[in-house]
Design a protein around this motif. Structure first.
Motif, PDB file in Angstrom:
ATOM      1  N   VAL A   1       0.988  -1.073   0.062  1.00  0.00           N
ATOM      2  CA  VAL A   1      -0.141  -0.131   0.092  1.00  0.00           C
ATOM      3  C   VAL A   1       1.051   1.183   0.120  1.00  0.00           C
ATOM      4  CG1 VAL A   1      -1.965  -1.110   1.263  1.00  0.00           C
ATOM      5  CG2 VAL A   1      -0.102   0.001   2.462  1.00  0.00           C
ATOM      6  N   VAL A   2       0.447   2.228  -0.353  1.00  0.00           N
ATOM      7  CA  VAL A   2       0.942   3.574  -0.260  1.00  0.00           C
ATOM      8  C   VAL A   2       0.271   4.613   0.603  1.00  0.00           C
ATOM      9  CG1 VAL A   2       1.692   5.787  -1.866  1.00  0.00           C
ATOM     10  CG2 VAL A   2       1.801   3.285  -2.775  1.00  0.00           C
ATOM     11  N   VAL A   3       1.095   5.089   1.213  1.00  0.00           N
ATOM     12  CA  VAL A   3       0.420   6.293   2.256  1.00  0.00           C
ATOM     13  C   VAL A   3       0.285   7.567   1.568  1.00  0.00           C
ATOM     14  CG1 VAL A   3       0.881   7.439   4.377  1.00  0.00           C
ATOM     15  CG2 VAL A   3       1.974   5.402   4.068  1.00  0.00           C
ATOM     16  N   GLU A   4      -1.166   7.465   0.946  1.00  0.00           N
ATOM     17  CA  GLU A   4      -1.622   8.414   0.269  1.00  0.00           C
ATOM     18  C   GLU A   4      -1.906   9.680   0.950  1.00  0.00           C
ATOM     19  OE1 GLU A   4      -1.597   8.292  -3.004  1.00  0.00           O
ATOM     20  OE2 GLU A   4      -1.641   6.134  -3.280  1.00  0.00           O
ATOM     21  N   PRO A   5      -1.040  10.896   0.412  1.00  0.00           N
ATOM     22  CA  PRO A   5      -1.214  12.036   1.196  1.00  0.00           C
ATOM     23  C   PRO A   5      -2.737  12.659   1.071  1.00  0.00           C
ATOM     24  CG  PRO A   5       0.291  12.406  -0.490  1.00  0.00           C
ATOM     25  CD  PRO A   5      -0.089  10.873  -0.614  1.00  0.00           C
ATOM     26  N   GLU A   6      -3.513  12.332   0.206  1.00  0.00           N
ATOM     27  CA  GLU A   6      -4.973  13.016   0.009  1.00  0.00           C
ATOM     28  C   GLU A   6      -5.757  12.005   1.058  1.00  0.00           C
ATOM     29  OE1 GLU A   6      -3.470  11.470  -2.721  1.00  0.00           O
ATOM     30  OE2 GLU A   6      -3.112  13.223  -3.821  1.00  0.00           O
ATOM     31  N   SER A   7      -5.744  10.905   1.381  1.00  0.00           N
ATOM     32  CA  SER A   7      -6.124   9.791   2.178  1.00  0.00           C
ATOM     33  C   SER A   7      -5.911  10.381   3.534  1.00  0.00           C
ATOM     34  CB  SER A   7      -5.900   8.315   2.413  1.00  0.00           C
ATOM     35  OG  SER A   7      -6.203   7.786   1.139  1.00  0.00           O
ATOM     36  N   VAL A   8      -4.535  10.774   3.968  1.00  0.00           N
ATOM     37  CA  VAL A   8      -4.243  11.302   5.375  1.00  0.00           C
ATOM     38  C   VAL A   8      -4.853  12.589   5.537  1.00  0.00           C
ATOM     39  CG1 VAL A   8      -2.098  11.971   6.737  1.00  0.00           C
ATOM     40  CG2 VAL A   8      -1.952   9.960   5.376  1.00  0.00           C
TER      41      VAL A   8
ATOM     42  N   ASP B   1      -8.598  15.809   8.697  1.00  0.00           N
ATOM     43  CA  ASP B   1      -9.708  16.673   8.502  1.00  0.00           C
ATOM     44  C   ASP B   1     -10.735  16.342   9.574  1.00  0.00           C
ATOM     45  OD1 ASP B   1     -11.306  19.021   7.829  1.00  0.00           O
ATOM     46  OD2 ASP B   1     -12.464  17.483   6.490  1.00  0.00           O
ATOM     47  N   ALA B   2     -10.869  14.817   9.470  1.00  0.00           N
ATOM     48  CA  ALA B   2     -11.882  14.209  10.240  1.00  0.00           C
ATOM     49  C   ALA B   2     -11.622  14.345  11.878  1.00  0.00           C
ATOM     50  CB  ALA B   2     -12.177  12.722   9.757  1.00  0.00           C
ATOM     51  N   LEU B   3     -10.362  14.160  12.097  1.00  0.00           N
ATOM     52  CA  LEU B   3      -9.931  14.352  13.674  1.00  0.00           C
ATOM     53  C   LEU B   3     -10.167  15.562  14.118  1.00  0.00           C
ATOM     54  CD1 LEU B   3      -6.793  12.122  13.129  1.00  0.00           C
ATOM     55  CD2 LEU B   3      -8.826  11.522  14.398  1.00  0.00           C
ATOM     56  N   GLY B   4      -9.785  16.483  13.121  1.00  0.00           N
ATOM     57  CA  GLY B   4      -9.928  18.085  13.398  1.00  0.00           C
ATOM     58  C   GLY B   4      -9.255  18.600  14.776  1.00  0.00           C
ATOM     59  N   THR B   5      -8.249  18.045  15.209  1.00  0.00           N
ATOM     60  CA  THR B   5      -7.668  18.329  16.482  1.00  0.00           C
ATOM     61  C   THR B   5      -6.190  18.947  16.047  1.00  0.00           C
ATOM     62  OG1 THR B   5      -6.334  16.296  16.779  1.00  0.00           O
ATOM     63  CG2 THR B   5      -8.676  16.589  17.671  1.00  0.00           C
ATOM     64  N   PRO B   6      -5.596  19.646  17.008  1.00  0.00           N
ATOM     65  CA  PRO B   6      -4.240  20.256  16.838  1.00  0.00           C
ATOM     66  C   PRO B   6      -2.990  19.297  16.473  1.00  0.00           C
ATOM     67  CG  PRO B   6      -5.195  21.231  18.811  1.00  0.00           C
ATOM     68  CD  PRO B   6      -6.035  19.997  18.439  1.00  0.00           C
ATOM     69  N   THR B   7      -3.290  17.921  17.011  1.00  0.00           N
ATOM     70  CA  THR B   7      -2.478  16.998  16.664  1.00  0.00           C
ATOM     71  C   THR B   7      -2.823  15.808  15.571  1.00  0.00           C
ATOM     72  OG1 THR B   7      -3.161  15.538  18.540  1.00  0.00           O
ATOM     73  CG2 THR B   7      -1.263  17.137  19.094  1.00  0.00           C
ATOM     74  N   ALA B   8      -3.622  16.271  14.833  1.00  0.00           N
ATOM     75  CA  ALA B   8      -4.364  15.288  13.954  1.00  0.00           C
ATOM     76  C   ALA B   8      -3.451  14.896  13.008  1.00  0.00           C
ATOM     77  CB  ALA B   8      -5.509  15.857  13.225  1.00  0.00           C
TER      78      ALA B   8
ATOM     79  N   LEU C   1      -1.616   5.968  12.059  1.00  0.00           N
ATOM     80  CA  LEU C   1      -2.591   4.899  11.900  1.00  0.00           C
ATOM     81  C   LEU C   1      -3.376   5.242  10.596  1.00  0.00           C
ATOM     82  CD1 LEU C   1      -3.774   2.343  13.376  1.00  0.00           C
ATOM     83  CD2 LEU C   1      -5.510   3.833  14.382  1.00  0.00           C
ATOM     84  N   PRO C   2      -2.986   5.224   9.495  1.00  0.00           N
ATOM     85  CA  PRO C   2      -3.538   5.395   8.173  1.00  0.00           C
ATOM     86  C   PRO C   2      -4.391   4.291   7.545  1.00  0.00           C
ATOM     87  CG  PRO C   2      -1.179   5.193   7.636  1.00  0.00           C
ATOM     88  CD  PRO C   2      -1.379   5.197   9.219  1.00  0.00           C
ATOM     89  N   PHE C   3      -4.011   3.117   8.246  1.00  0.00           N
ATOM     90  CA  PHE C   3      -4.689   1.924   7.729  1.00  0.00           C
ATOM     91  C   PHE C   3      -5.068   1.070   8.801  1.00  0.00           C
ATOM     92  CE2 PHE C   3      -0.921   2.684   5.221  1.00  0.00           C
ATOM     93  CZ  PHE C   3      -1.503   3.121   4.051  1.00  0.00           C
ATOM     94  N   PHE C   4      -6.394   0.412   8.721  1.00  0.00           N
ATOM     95  CA  PHE C   4      -6.820  -0.613   9.470  1.00  0.00           C
ATOM     96  C   PHE C   4      -6.470  -2.157   9.024  1.00  0.00           C
ATOM     97  CE2 PHE C   4     -10.743  -3.153  11.145  1.00  0.00           C
ATOM     98  CZ  PHE C   4     -10.332  -3.097  12.395  1.00  0.00           C
TER      99      PHE C   4
END
Length: 149
Positions: free
Chosen positions: A15-22, A27-34, A41-44
């Motif tokens: 797999v590739v750690v895609e910048p768009e997915s990250v 954005d979904a996390l919406g915290t200062p440390t997101a 944890l970009p993958f499950f």
């Protein structure tokens, strides 16, 4: 649950750690440390090979199953654009009376083979009812047609 899958590799992929997915995760996390969190944890593991790549082979009944736990062993964060090899295998299956517990291990390694992360996911499945046990319980434990007096 298919107890014969113990020790089997279910998924072996890259797999590739895609910048768009990250970015979506940040954005979904919406915290200062997101940003930091998203690169840890970009993958499950159980879904990295596709929706049914783990549930199908281990024979997990979605009507009787649930996620029982998740643990992580971090060696470093993932890097944007990085190619990562992933191996997902059945590490353990336990028969506990009325339940089955399956531990699925997901290991992520970089291009040099260095370990980035291990994930362990536990699935719990209530065993299917045994129809013969229901019949025996309904007639007081005796065989059909026998008197219980």
């Amino acid at each position: 649950m298919n107890l014969e899958t113990l020790g089997q590799v279910l998924v072996e992929t890259e797999v590739v750690v895609e910048p768009e997915s990250v970015a979506l995760l940040v954005d979904a996390l919406g915290t200062p440390t997101a940003g930091e969190v998203a690169l840890r944890l970009p993958f499950f593991g159980p879904t990295v090979g596709g929706g049914d790549s783990v549930v199908g082979p281990i024979g997990l009944s979605l009507e009787r199953g649930l996620a029982g736990g998740q643990s992580f062993e971090w060696h470093r964060s993932f890097r944007l654009g990085e190619r990562v090899s992933v191996v997902v295998s059945v590490e353990d299956i336990i028969d506990k009376g009325t339940l089955h517990l399956a531990t699925v291990l997901s290991e992520y390694r970089d291009a040099e083979g260095e370990l980035i992360q291990r994930q362990r996911t536990v699935f719990v499945e209530r065993k299917a009812d045994d129809p013969s046990a229901s019949v025996a319980a309904a007639d007081g434990g005796g065989s059909a047609g026998e008197s219980n007096t």
